[in-house]
Design an enzyme around this catalytic site. Sequence first.
Site, PDB file in Angstrom:
ATOM      1  CG  ASP A   7      27.007  31.108 -14.463  1.00  0.00           C
ATOM      2  OD1 ASP A   7      26.036  31.638 -13.881  1.00  0.00           O
ATOM      3  OD2 ASP A   7      28.129  30.998 -13.946  1.00  0.00           O
ATOM      4  CG  ASP A 130      32.013  39.683  -8.747  1.00  0.00           C
ATOM      5  OD1 ASP A 130      31.163  39.090  -8.060  1.00  0.00           O
ATOM      6  OD2 ASP A 130      31.889  39.868  -9.964  1.00  0.00           O
TER       7      ASP A 130
END
Length: 246
Positions: A7, A130
């Site tokens: 990330d 998610d």
Amino acid sequence: MIIPALDIINGKIVRLYQGSYHMQTNYGNPTSLLKKYINQGAKMLHLVDLDGAKNPEKRQNLLINQLIKKTTPLSRIQIGGGIRNAKDIETLLKSGATRIVLGSIAVTQPKIVKKWFEYFDPNTLVLAVDLRIYSAENRKIAIYGWQKETNLQLEQIIEEYYAVGLKHVLCTDISKDGTLLGSNISLYQSICNSWPKISFQSSGGVHKLTEISKLRSSGIKGIIIGRAFLEKKFTVNEAISCWQNE
């Protein structure tokens, strides 16, 4: 397949705790980590442009393109964060990315995203879901970096995109992500049984090598691992060995 995750915020590798931009740990330069993971045998890498995810106008396009060029053909790249139109996808695929991850936009603009599944090869697109899980029958989709919970259930969005050729799904249990508290094995067993023709990727919580064999047995095709590698709980090589020996 074991898929190391990186990330990126402002050119640096970070990990967010539970998706909070205010709770991040910095792990340094992405180029050196990419090389390390590739040298340890990673055949695919998962990159997330967190700047782009937060604000599409701040996507780190130059850095991402440099990382893709340094990585291919030794390893493939799966990338997400701030993808908002077909041109974004086209540019990334032309630069050498293998798969493009589509998250919030797949929920907020399904008519547009469904057209992308017709225009592009569905094998190049990954639906990212998610989840906030309340029970086996109540698994709600969250969007915008988990800041907003929708009333859309997991089954609804998968069926919607399955109808237009969906091949790959990245599924994250929000309560597990970035915590090193273990994976939600039962979630992955459930979805792999329900949609056997979809290649599912698990994400969130892996902290022991023993989890890898359990996850593979659940039917998933890939495990995305971030923090456990960054904090040296085990190596990419060790994780790949566990996957292959299952």
